[in-house]
Motif scaffolding. Structure first.
Motif, PDB file in Angstrom:
ATOM      1  N   ALA A  82       0.830  -1.206   0.000  1.00  0.00           N
ATOM      2  CA  ALA A  82       0.000   0.000   0.000  1.00  0.00           C
ATOM      3  C   ALA A  82       0.863   1.253   0.000  1.00  0.00           C
ATOM      4  N   SER A  83       2.030   1.178   0.616  1.00  0.00           N
ATOM      5  CA  SER A  83       2.906   2.352   0.685  1.00  0.00           C
ATOM      6  C   SER A  83       3.522   2.696  -0.664  1.00  0.00           C
ATOM      7  N   SER A  84       3.310   1.843  -1.674  1.00  0.00           N
ATOM      8  CA  SER A  84       3.797   2.187  -3.019  1.00  0.00           C
ATOM      9  C   SER A  84       3.156   3.475  -3.521  1.00  0.00           C
ATOM     10  N   LEU A  85       1.988   3.842  -2.959  1.00  0.00           N
ATOM     11  CA  LEU A  85       1.364   5.111  -3.326  1.00  0.00           C
ATOM     12  C   LEU A  85       2.238   6.285  -2.915  1.00  0.00           C
ATOM     13  N   GLY A 102       1.121  20.356   1.155  1.00  0.00           N
ATOM     14  CA  GLY A 102       1.778  20.084   2.428  1.00  0.00           C
ATOM     15  C   GLY A 102       1.191  18.871   3.110  1.00  0.00           C
ATOM     16  N   ALA A 103      -0.132  18.711   3.001  1.00  0.00           N
ATOM     17  CA  ALA A 103      -0.785  17.549   3.607  1.00  0.00           C
ATOM     18  C   ALA A 103      -0.311  16.259   2.953  1.00  0.00           C
ATOM     19  N   GLU A 104      -0.097  16.285   1.631  1.00  0.00           N
ATOM     20  CA  GLU A 104       0.350  15.078   0.941  1.00  0.00           C
ATOM     21  C   GLU A 104       1.790  14.725   1.304  1.00  0.00           C
ATOM     22  N   TRP A 105       2.644  15.737   1.428  1.00  0.00           N
ATOM     23  CA  TRP A 105       3.997  15.459   1.904  1.00  0.00           C
ATOM     24  C   TRP A 105       3.949  14.896   3.323  1.00  0.00           C
ATOM     25  N   GLY A 106       3.021  15.419   4.125  1.00  0.00           N
ATOM     26  CA  GLY A 106       2.846  14.888   5.474  1.00  0.00           C
ATOM     27  C   GLY A 106       2.411  13.432   5.447  1.00  0.00           C
ATOM     28  N   ALA A 107       1.520  13.094   4.481  1.00  0.00           N
ATOM     29  CA  ALA A 107       1.057  11.712   4.358  1.00  0.00           C
ATOM     30  C   ALA A 107       2.203  10.786   3.964  1.00  0.00           C
ATOM     31  N   VAL A 108       3.112  11.276   3.111  1.00  0.00           N
ATOM     32  CA  VAL A 108       4.294  10.484   2.756  1.00  0.00           C
ATOM     33  C   VAL A 108       5.112  10.182   4.010  1.00  0.00           C
ATOM     34  N   GLY A 109       5.282  11.202   4.851  1.00  0.00           N
ATOM     35  CA  GLY A 109       6.007  10.990   6.100  1.00  0.00           C
ATOM     36  C   GLY A 109       5.292  10.023   7.020  1.00  0.00           C
ATOM     37  N   VAL A 110       3.957  10.098   7.053  1.00  0.00           N
ATOM     38  CA  VAL A 110       3.169   9.187   7.887  1.00  0.00           C
ATOM     39  C   VAL A 110       3.359   7.741   7.420  1.00  0.00           C
ATOM     40  N   VAL A 259      -1.904   0.570  11.071  1.00  0.00           N
ATOM     41  CA  VAL A 259      -2.960   1.576  10.931  1.00  0.00           C
ATOM     42  C   VAL A 259      -2.395   2.871  10.361  1.00  0.00           C
ATOM     43  N   VAL A 260      -1.239   3.284  10.847  1.00  0.00           N
ATOM     44  CA  VAL A 260      -0.628   4.535  10.388  1.00  0.00           C
ATOM     45  C   VAL A 260      -0.239   4.439   8.917  1.00  0.00           C
ATOM     46  N   ALA A 261       0.389   3.325   8.529  1.00  0.00           N
ATOM     47  CA  ALA A 261       0.824   3.170   7.135  1.00  0.00           C
ATOM     48  C   ALA A 261      -0.365   3.143   6.185  1.00  0.00           C
ATOM     49  N   VAL A 262      -1.421   2.407   6.542  1.00  0.00           N
ATOM     50  CA  VAL A 262      -2.604   2.322   5.679  1.00  0.00           C
ATOM     51  C   VAL A 262      -3.319   3.661   5.616  1.00  0.00           C
ATOM     52  N   ALA A 263      -3.410   4.360   6.750  1.00  0.00           N
ATOM     53  CA  ALA A 263      -4.049   5.679   6.751  1.00  0.00           C
ATOM     54  C   ALA A 263      -3.293   6.657   5.857  1.00  0.00           C
ATOM     55  N   GLY A 264      -1.969   6.622   5.931  1.00  0.00           N
ATOM     56  CA  GLY A 264      -1.175   7.487   5.058  1.00  0.00           C
ATOM     57  C   GLY A 264      -1.369   7.147   3.593  1.00  0.00           C
ATOM     58  N   ALA A 265      -1.457   5.839   3.289  1.00  0.00           N
ATOM     59  CA  ALA A 265      -1.687   5.424   1.898  1.00  0.00           C
ATOM     60  C   ALA A 265      -3.050   5.904   1.409  1.00  0.00           C
ATOM     61  N   LEU A 266      -4.067   5.809   2.268  1.00  0.00           N
ATOM     62  CA  LEU A 266      -5.403   6.267   1.874  1.00  0.00           C
ATOM     63  C   LEU A 266      -5.398   7.760   1.572  1.00  0.00           C
ATOM     64  N   ALA A 267      -4.605   8.518   2.328  1.00  0.00           N
ATOM     65  CA  ALA A 267      -4.519   9.960   2.085  1.00  0.00           C
ATOM     66  C   ALA A 267      -3.874  10.269   0.742  1.00  0.00           C
ATOM     67  N   LEU A 268      -3.142   9.297   0.191  1.00  0.00           N
ATOM     68  CA  LEU A 268      -2.468   9.482  -1.102  1.00  0.00           C
ATOM     69  C   LEU A 268      -3.155   8.697  -2.211  1.00  0.00           C
TER      70      LEU A 268
END
Length: 284
Positions: A82-85, A102-110, A259-268
């Motif tokens: 999922a983090s491939s996004l 900025g939110a998307e860069w934040g999601a990458v960090g998440v 949960v954190v990794a999947v949530a970040g992927a969903l944001a992207l």
């Protein structure tokens, strides 16, 4: 984990390379629509080194995914895929000049933080074979996904992208679980193992479902459904039936990381199909 993250990098980068080839092919001349135009566009794209490199990366990513599934729990591999996004987002920003908020860069960090937590907490793969019926259950699921893909055009328009995206996720999840259920590569064993057919049907059905979802509605909705389908279900199967565990005392860290990794992927999720809009800068 190195193999899982390597697969993520391969898949994420391949998406961008294929998008670049598609954009160049589309600009190569000819307007149109329908299946004939799609075939022409594909034939133009497949002649380019970027598209072929993307296909090669997809193949390498699949091999790395198999290696990862034979070594670490399914929940860790699913989150990594999922983090491939996040990889697609970063590579798109560099090669396709896509602007990330900025939110998307934040999601990458998440996503990165979630994968780091999973890397710390993940144990080895489970040592259980699962119940005998599990392989047949995977095959039945794969066939259902195939039926969904074939009937995708008849689904209600509003829920179609999410349904097809979830179907694609379940199909990819079937592949993840089936790899774990194949213990012998001897031809006679492969021919009698329902997981073999589940892997083949599930992978093909997932691809058809995802392609249909991306063509028929919101990329973000379809990709979000895919991420949910390919992570949660297979993770539960791995923990409940295949014996996947975490390092001693670190179960909560693994759950948090997942949960954190999947949530970040969903944001992207909008990067489920790399942007190729005409208003982007021209690719050299």
């Amino acid at each position: 984990m190195v193999c899982a993250l390597g697969a993520s990098v391969c898949f994420g980068t391949a998406t961008v390379l294929q998008a670049m080839a598609a954009r160049t092919a589309d600009a190569g001349g000819g307007d149109g629509e329908g299946s004939a135009f799609a075939v022409t566009l594909f034939l133009r794209a497949v002649r380019q080194w970027r598209y072929l490199a993307g296909l090669a990366l997809d193949g390498l990513g699949f091999l790395l995914q198999i290696a990862a599934l034979r070594s670490v729990p399914i929940y860790a591999v699913g989150a990594a895929l999922a983090s491939s996004l996040a990889v697609t987002a970063v590579v798109s920003a560099r090669l396709l000049k896509v602007r990330l908020s900025g939110a998307e860069w934040g999601a990458v960090g998440v996503v990165c933080a979630g994968m780091a937590l999973l890397g710390i907490a993940s144990g080895t793969e489970g040592d259980r074979d699962g119940p005998p019926a599990l392989g047949y259950a995977m095959l039945a699921t794969a066939l259902l996904v195939l039926v969904l893909a074939l009937l995708g055009g008849r689904l209600p328009e509003r829920g179609r992208p999410l349904a097809l995206g979830l179907g694609a996720g379940f199909g990819f999840g079937v592949v993840e679980v089936s790899v774990r259920l194949i213990d012998s590569l001897a031809p006679s064993d492969l021919a009698t193992n329902p997981a073999t057919y589940a892997l083949l049907v599930g992978g093909g059905a997932a691809f058809l479902s995802l392609t249909s979802a991306l063509q028929r509605g919101s990329v973000t909705t379809a990709t979000a459904g895919m991420v949910i389908g390919e992570t949660i279900g297979p993770a539960l199967v791995g923990v409940v039936w295949l014996g996947d565990r975490t390092r001693e005392g670190l179960a909560w860290v693994a759950v948090l990381g997942f949960v954190v990794a999947v949530a970040g992927a969903l944001a992207l999720a909008r990067f489920g199909e790399a942007p190729v809009d005409a208003d982007r800068e021209t690719i050299p």
